[in-house]
Scaffold this motif. Sequence first.
Motif, short mmCIF file in Angstrom:
data_model
loop_
_atom_site.label_atom_id
_atom_site.label_comp_id
_atom_site.label_asym_id
_atom_site.label_seq_id
_atom_site.Cartn_x
_atom_site.Cartn_y
_atom_site.Cartn_z
N GLY A 1 78.20 70.46 63.04
CA GLY A 1 76.89 69.96 63.46
C GLY A 1 76.77 68.46 63.47
O GLY A 1 75.79 67.93 63.99
N THR B 1 74.38 63.93 65.36
CA THR B 1 74.25 65.37 65.29
C THR B 1 74.20 65.94 66.70
O THR B 1 73.68 65.30 67.61
N ASN B 2 74.78 67.15 66.82
CA ASN B 2 74.79 67.85 68.11
C ASN B 2 75.29 69.27 67.83
O ASN B 2 76.21 69.47 67.04
N ASP B 3 74.70 70.24 68.46
CA ASP B 3 75.10 71.63 68.25
C ASP B 3 76.54 71.90 68.65
O ASP B 3 77.14 72.89 68.22
N THR B 4 77.12 71.07 69.49
CA THR B 4 78.49 71.30 69.96
C THR B 4 79.56 70.89 68.94
O THR B 4 80.72 71.25 69.11
#
Length: 68
Positions: free
Chosen positions: A22, A15-18
């Motif tokens: 998500g 997971t990663n906001d970029t």
Amino acid sequence: MAKTWLSNSVAFSLTNDTYDNGTLDRRFNNIAEDATPEQLLAVGDALTTLHAGDILITTILTTKAQIA
């Protein structure tokens, strides 16, 4: 009843906001029959170092076996 190991694969979810939704999934085939959970998690942890902000959320090992 006989059971014969055929193959293993592993899927890591990061997971990663970029990422667009998500999360990002990474799959690998041809995993050794005797791979330990600790070894698989070490690979997942290594994947998180490749992109700033990644967090490993799931690791799924799939084993295929033939029965009979």
